[in-house]
Design a protein around this motif. Structure first.
Motif, short mmCIF file in Angstrom:
data_model
loop_
_atom_site.label_atom_id
_atom_site.label_comp_id
_atom_site.label_asym_id
_atom_site.label_seq_id
_atom_site.Cartn_x
_atom_site.Cartn_y
_atom_site.Cartn_z
N ARG A 17 0.81 -1.22 0.00
CA ARG A 17 0.00 0.00 0.00
C ARG A 17 0.84 1.27 0.00
O ARG A 17 0.30 2.37 -0.07
CB ARG A 17 -0.93 0.00 1.23
CG ARG A 17 -2.03 -1.04 1.16
CD ARG A 17 -3.08 -0.78 2.22
NE ARG A 17 -2.58 -0.99 3.55
CZ ARG A 17 -2.71 -2.11 4.25
NH1 ARG A 17 -3.32 -3.14 3.69
NH2 ARG A 17 -2.23 -2.22 5.47
N LEU A 18 2.17 1.13 0.12
CA LEU A 18 3.04 2.31 0.10
C LEU A 18 3.23 2.80 -1.32
O LEU A 18 3.09 2.05 -2.29
CB LEU A 18 4.39 1.95 0.73
CG LEU A 18 4.38 1.52 2.19
CD1 LEU A 18 5.77 1.13 2.64
CD2 LEU A 18 3.81 2.61 3.09
N SER A 19 3.58 4.06 -1.45
CA SER A 19 3.85 4.63 -2.76
C SER A 19 5.17 4.09 -3.30
O SER A 19 6.02 3.60 -2.56
CB SER A 19 3.91 6.16 -2.68
OG SER A 19 5.01 6.56 -1.88
N LEU A 20 5.31 4.19 -4.63
CA LEU A 20 6.53 3.70 -5.26
C LEU A 20 7.76 4.45 -4.76
O LEU A 20 8.83 3.87 -4.58
CB LEU A 20 6.40 3.82 -6.79
CG LEU A 20 7.60 3.32 -7.62
CD1 LEU A 20 7.86 1.85 -7.34
CD2 LEU A 20 7.33 3.56 -9.10
N ARG A 21 7.62 5.76 -4.55
CA ARG A 21 8.74 6.56 -4.06
C ARG A 21 9.20 6.07 -2.68
O ARG A 21 10.40 5.90 -2.43
CB ARG A 21 8.33 8.03 -3.97
CG ARG A 21 9.46 8.94 -3.50
CD ARG A 21 9.09 10.40 -3.63
NE ARG A 21 7.97 10.76 -2.79
CZ ARG A 21 6.77 11.06 -3.22
NH1 ARG A 21 6.50 11.02 -4.51
NH2 ARG A 21 5.80 11.38 -2.39
#
Length: 517
Positions: A17-21
């Motif tokens: 669920r974390l962003s790619l960055r």
């Protein structure tokens, strides 16, 4: 108790669920931390082996000096090995003859001899007499590197402290940890900046996709001119490939939307032209049917009944044609005849017409004490209310209570609700209730003269008035809610006649089953 399922399909993990960055930055930090950990562990082990080797060299040198001094100093080495020259602080020596201690002790930091305790001597006596180095813990003296060598008539045991080795390893470990922490922190900051800069083209592609998702693509003409910037469509990069594919997809969608809009316009034009052309022959049919109906007494009963049916079907066909023509005009954006409309009077008139058409239902009316004015076409708004009330009358059994209320919402808009306690709208029909020719019961609708266009007309008229209509239904309760923007109300003196016109009867029950609340 059943164990909790792990890795449920379709449910992303916390990391997912974390962003790619954030994922890339965390990956860089974890990788660098792992590398630093491996380097630190390997360095500590290598340094420990090196320092242990150096300590063993010092141990063997000290042991040789102690043996020489013990063998050449009096009978049976009567000199204490600690008196041998070159012994460093902390060095331990013991001279055993059999199992008896002859000489032994340790050197303090000031070069003084300190007698060994019984526990310390017991630990030394466990050292194998083979000339090899072993680790022993000598009570308060700490860890030692110890060796035992045989001499004529006894055994000499020598040990050197390992505290300098431990202190060196600890110091180097702290230095490595500090350098690694600073390096990982710096790499995380630089990596986050680099990842953010690298992913900016992908963010611009996502922004373009979000702008497209906000466009109303389901109806009407859509100007799909949004595209990914050319700088983000370089096929040599992964982000450029995504941007190029998105632009290609948007081009296909734009062409499909233009083709759909052109087809809709042709269909609407055809419906408008056909409806307009059908009005003349339908008017002629109705006229001839009415003319023939005047002589019903002069023709056989079956002919008279046929003429009545012709007139009835002509009326129904005329209603259908008028509805289709109205929808075509609304779709084409024809201007409305706008004026200030008192919704209270309009609602009261519509409910009065409804209870005359449906005396078997119980009609209730709830109006505010003050007028609510809107800017709109009075005929079209009356048609909306008439359609809603007719829908409640046609699709509910006799005896159903239909409540029509008018109020002003918190944001100042006018809200008209039509609520009945009938059987409700089928769940499969509810999403399509405002679509054209939508019917819940085809046979019942046709018997009642419904064309399936009433709710579609209501929705189209409200869209033209910048209003909305919603429906909520379940068995025992169906509610249609109409919301319209209001205008500044007129002076109360101007609205007094309107209030008088819709004031309920005071004595007893209102006539014709119409209740005013």
């Amino acid at each position: 108790m059943a164990q909790r399922a792990k890795g449920v399909p379709g449910r992303p993990s916390r990391f997912g669920r974390l962003s790619l960055r954030v994922k890339l930055t965390l990956s860089i930090v974890l990788l660098l931390s792992l590398v630093c950990l491996v380097i630190g562990v390997v360095s500590e082990f290598a340094l420990s082996a090196f320092l242990t080797s150096q300590t063993d060299g010092q141990l063997y040198a000290a042991a040789d000096r102690a043996k020489d001094f013990a063998m050449h100093g009096g009978p049976l080495g009567g000199h204490n090995p600690l008196d041998a020259p070159g012994q460093g602080a902390g060095t331990v020596n013991a001279h055993l003859v059999g199992n008896q201690l002859v000489d032994g002790g340790s050197l303090s930091q000031h070069g003084q001899q300190v007698t060994l305790t019984t526990a310390q001597l017991d630990a030394l006596q466990t050292v194998p007499v083979d000339g090899k180095a072993y680790d022993r813990t000598l009570d308060q003296l700490g860890d030692y590197r110890v060796t035992a060598s045989a001499i004529p008539g006894g055994v000499v045991i020598t040990g050197v402290p390992l505290d300098p080795v431990h202190l060196t390893l600890l110091t180097v470990g702290l230095i490595l940890f500090g350098v690694a922490a600073v390096g990982v922190t710096g790499a995380a900051l630089i990596g986050a900046f680099a990842v953010r800069r690298t992913l900016r083209p992908l963010e611009r592609v996502a922004t373009t996709a979000a702008r497209v998702s906000e466009l109303p693509l389901d109806r009407g003409y859509v100007d799909l001119s949004v595209r990914v910037p050319e700088s983000d469509t370089d096929p040599r990069t992964e982000v450029g490939q995504v941007g190029s594919a998105l632009n290609l997809m948007l081009g296909h969608i734009s062409g499909a939307l233009e083709a759909r809009h052109a087809s809709e316009m042709r269909a609407r034009q055809f419906v408008a032209d056909a409806s307009h052309e059908l009005r003349t022959p339908l008017a002629a049919i109705r006229g001839y049917a009415e003319l023939a109906g005047r002589g019903r007494m002069l023709v056989p009963p079956d002919v008279a009944r046929s003429m009545t049916r012709i007139e009835s079907e002509a009326d129904r066909m005329t209603t259908l044609v008028e509805d289709l023509l109205l929808l075509a005009r609304l779709d084409a954006g024809r201007p409305l005849e706008l004026a200030e409309v008192d919704l209270a009077r309009l609602v009261a008139d519509a409910v009065g017409d409804a209870h005359v058409a449906g005396p078997g239902h119980e009609w209730q009316l709830r109006l505010p004490d003050e007028p609510i004015l809107v800017h709109g076409d009075v005929q079209r708004l009356h048609q909306v209310l008439a359609n809603l009330l007719a829908n409640a009358r046609v699709h509910t059994p006799p005896g159903t209570t239909v409540v029509t209320s008018l109020a002003r919402s918190a944001d100042g808009s006018a809200v008209v609700t039509v609520t009945d306690n009938g059987p409700g709208i089928p769940p499969d029909l509810l999403p399509a209730v405002f679509e054209r020719f939508a019917r819940g019961d085809s046979s019942r609708s046709r018997a009642a003269g419904s064309t399936g266009l009433g709710m579609a007309i209501a929705a189209a008229v409200l869209v033209a008035h910048h209003g909305t209509i919603e429906v909520h239904s379940h068995p025992g309760r169906t509610e249609f809610a109409v919301r319209l923007p209001t205008v500044v109300p007129a002076q109360r003196s101007h609205s007094m006649p309107q209030l008088e016109a819709r004031r309920p009867h005071k004595p007893g029950r209102p006539p014709n089953n119409l209740r005013a609340s």
